[in-house]
Design a protein around this motif. Structure first.
Motif, PDB file in Angstrom:
ATOM      1  N   SER A 267      -0.809 -16.757 -28.793  1.00 54.93           N
ATOM      2  CA  SER A 267      -0.540 -16.913 -30.227  1.00 54.93           C
ATOM      3  C   SER A 267      -1.164 -15.732 -30.963  1.00 54.93           C
ATOM      4  O   SER A 267      -2.391 -15.568 -30.951  1.00 54.93           O
ATOM      5  CB  SER A 267      -1.135 -18.227 -30.731  1.00 54.93           C
ATOM      6  OG  SER A 267      -0.943 -18.382 -32.133  1.00 54.93           O
TER       7      SER A 267
ATOM      8  N   ASP B  43      -1.092 -13.140 -34.616  1.00 54.28           N
ATOM      9  CA  ASP B  43      -0.852 -13.297 -36.050  1.00 54.28           C
ATOM     10  C   ASP B  43      -0.509 -11.998 -36.781  1.00 54.28           C
ATOM     11  O   ASP B  43      -0.882 -10.898 -36.356  1.00 54.28           O
ATOM     12  CB  ASP B  43      -2.101 -13.878 -36.725  1.00 54.28           C
ATOM     13  CG  ASP B  43      -2.517 -15.223 -36.169  1.00 54.28           C
ATOM     14  OD1 ASP B  43      -1.723 -15.828 -35.433  1.00 54.28           O
ATOM     15  OD2 ASP B  43      -3.636 -15.665 -36.480  1.00 54.28           O
TER      16      ASP B  43
ATOM     17  N   ASN C 280       2.942 -15.429 -35.423  1.00 53.53           N
ATOM     18  CA  ASN C 280       2.812 -16.101 -36.717  1.00 53.53           C
ATOM     19  C   ASN C 280       2.890 -15.060 -37.824  1.00 53.53           C
ATOM     20  O   ASN C 280       2.074 -14.133 -37.878  1.00 53.53           O
ATOM     21  CB  ASN C 280       1.487 -16.861 -36.740  1.00 53.53           C
ATOM     22  CG  ASN C 280       1.345 -17.747 -35.502  1.00 53.53           C
ATOM     23  OD1 ASN C 280       2.038 -18.746 -35.355  1.00 53.53           O
ATOM     24  ND2 ASN C 280       0.455 -17.363 -34.586  1.00 53.53           N
TER      25      ASN C 280
ATOM     26  N   HIS D 119       2.722 -18.353 -41.013  1.00 54.47           N
ATOM     27  CA  HIS D 119       1.328 -17.929 -41.185  1.00 54.47           C
ATOM     28  C   HIS D 119       0.980 -17.834 -42.672  1.00 54.47           C
ATOM     29  O   HIS D 119       0.000 -17.206 -43.060  1.00 54.47           O
ATOM     30  CB  HIS D 119       1.083 -16.589 -40.494  1.00 54.47           C
ATOM     31  CG  HIS D 119      -0.356 -16.256 -40.245  1.00 54.47           C
ATOM     32  ND1 HIS D 119      -1.273 -17.190 -39.795  1.00 54.47           N
ATOM     33  CD2 HIS D 119      -1.048 -15.087 -40.387  1.00 54.47           C
ATOM     34  CE1 HIS D 119      -2.454 -16.612 -39.648  1.00 54.47           C
ATOM     35  NE2 HIS D 119      -2.349 -15.348 -40.018  1.00 54.47           N
TER      36      HIS D 119
ATOM     37  N   MET E 273       2.898 -23.158 -36.746  1.00 53.50           N
ATOM     38  CA  MET E 273       2.085 -22.428 -37.720  1.00 53.50           C
ATOM     39  C   MET E 273       0.736 -22.063 -37.115  1.00 53.50           C
ATOM     40  O   MET E 273       0.254 -22.697 -36.176  1.00 53.50           O
ATOM     41  CB  MET E 273       1.880 -23.299 -38.959  1.00 53.50           C
ATOM     42  CG  MET E 273       0.984 -22.700 -40.019  1.00 53.50           C
ATOM     43  SD  MET E 273       0.961 -23.735 -41.504  1.00 53.50           S
ATOM     44  CE  MET E 273      -0.568 -23.155 -42.249  1.00 53.50           C
TER      45      MET E 273
END
Length: 277
Positions: free
Chosen positions: A19, A21, A44, A78, A115
C-alpha cells in the motif's frame, strides 16, 4: 469463528500486499520492481493534487491513469486534498473522501471503496464518516509487526513500513514460518507493507524495496494481491454459512473460497453448498 480454516486461493497459506500513498512519479520505479517480482498492491491517490504538467514529483492525471491501469494495481482514496480527517469539520472530511471517490471512479471507470488515511490520522468519528461514504477498508499507519488477518477493516493496521529496520527479519519469519497445524488449523498469514515511494528516492535507498521484493516475490506458495482483493476474499470467507453439524457449508458470495477443515482441503465454489465431512 476465527480464521483457522481459511486458506487463500488455491489453498495457499500466505499472502502479500503493498500500500503506497500520494500518486507520485516514483511509483513508476516502485511498480517496475513490484511487477518484476510478481507483487501487487494498492496506490492511494489525492485526485485534486495531480501535477499540471510533467517534470515534478507528482504524476499528471494522464501519467497516473496509464501507470496504474496498465500495471493492474488498485487505486484507492487518500483524500481529495489530503486532509487529516480528525482535524477538519465533519462536512469537510466527508467532502474530501466523497470527492476523491467520485474523481477516481470517473477517471478509472471502476468502483473505489478502499482508502488510506491521510497523515495516518483517524478517529472514531472519522470511521463513522467513512462508513457513510461507502468506504470498506482504510489503512492506518499503525504497524503491528505481525501477520494477522485484519478484523477491523476501517482501522486496518499493516505489518510494517518499509523503513522498519527489522523489515528483512520480519520477511524471513514470514517466509520461513512453520506450516499450520493440520487439525484445528492455524490462521493464514498476511504480510502488509506500506509507505511512500518518494521515501526511496529521497533517502537513496531503493535497495530496501528491491531486496524485500526479490526475497518475498515470485513464490508459488504465496498469493500476491491488491488490498481490495484481500478484503473481498476475506469477506467471502466471512459470509460462509454452516449447517449445525458443520458437515456442510454454503458459499453465498461471488468468489470461490478455499478452506482446510481438520486436514481436508475443500474448495467452495460461488453460490454452492459443499459437504465438509
Amino acid at each position: 469463528m476465527r480464521y483457522n480454516f481459511l486458506r487463500f486461493p488455491n489453498f495457499k497459506f500466505k499472502a502479500v500486499t503493498l500500500s503506497y500513498d500520494d500518486g507520485v512519479v516514483f511509483d513508476e520505479k516502485l511498480i517496475e520492481i513490484m511487477s518484476k517480482n510478481g507483487l501487487k498492491g494498492t496506490f492511494n491517490i489525492n485526485s485534486s493534487l495531480f501535477a499540471k504538467e510533467e517534470g515534478g514529483r507528482r504524476l499528471t492525471k494522464e501519467q497516473a491513469y496509464k501507470l496504474y491501469t496498465e500495471s493492474g494495481n488498485e487505486v484507492a482514496v487518500h483524500g481529495c486534498v489530503h486532509h487529516s480527517l480528525p482535524d477538519v469539520p465533519d462536512a469537510t472530511a466527508t467532502a474530501d473522501i466523497v470527492n476523491d471517490r467520485i474523481a477516481l471512479e470517473e477517471m478509472f471507470g471502476t468502483v473505489v471503496t478502499g482508502m488510506a488515511y491521510a497523515m495516518g490520522t483517524f478517529s472514531d468519528k472519522a470511521v463513522e464518516i467513512l462508513k457513510n461514504c461507502g468506504i470498506e477498508y482504510a489503512r492506518t499507519a499503525q504497524s503491528t509487526g505481525t501477520f494477522d488477518i485484519p478484523t477491523d477493516w476501517l482501522r486496518l493496521k499493516p505489518t510494517a513500513h518499509h523503513a522498519n529496520p527489522k523489515l528483512m527479519e520480519l520477511a524471513k519469519s514470514f517466509i520461513e514460518g512453520d506450516v499450520p497445524n493440520r487439525y484445528w488449523g492455524k490462521s493464514p498469514w498476511l504480510f502488509y507493507l506500506w509507505g511512500h515511494s518518494y521515501e526511496f528516492n529521497d533517502a537513496d535507498n531503493w535497495n530496501i524495496i528491491e531486496e524485500f521484493a526479490e526475497y518475498v516475490g515470485n513464490r508459488d506458495d504465496i498469493w500476491y494481491a491488491t488490498n481490495k482483493e484481500i478484503y473481498d476474499y476475506i469477506k467471502a470467507y466471512d459470509s460462509l454459512i454452516y449447517s449445525v453439524k458443520m458437515d456442510r457449508v454454503k458459499n453465498p458470495s461471488a468468489l470461490t473460497v478455499y478452506a482446510d477443515y481438520f486436514g481436508r482441503e475443500v474448495a467452495i465454489p460461488a453460490g454452492e453448498t459443499v459437504k465438509i465431512k
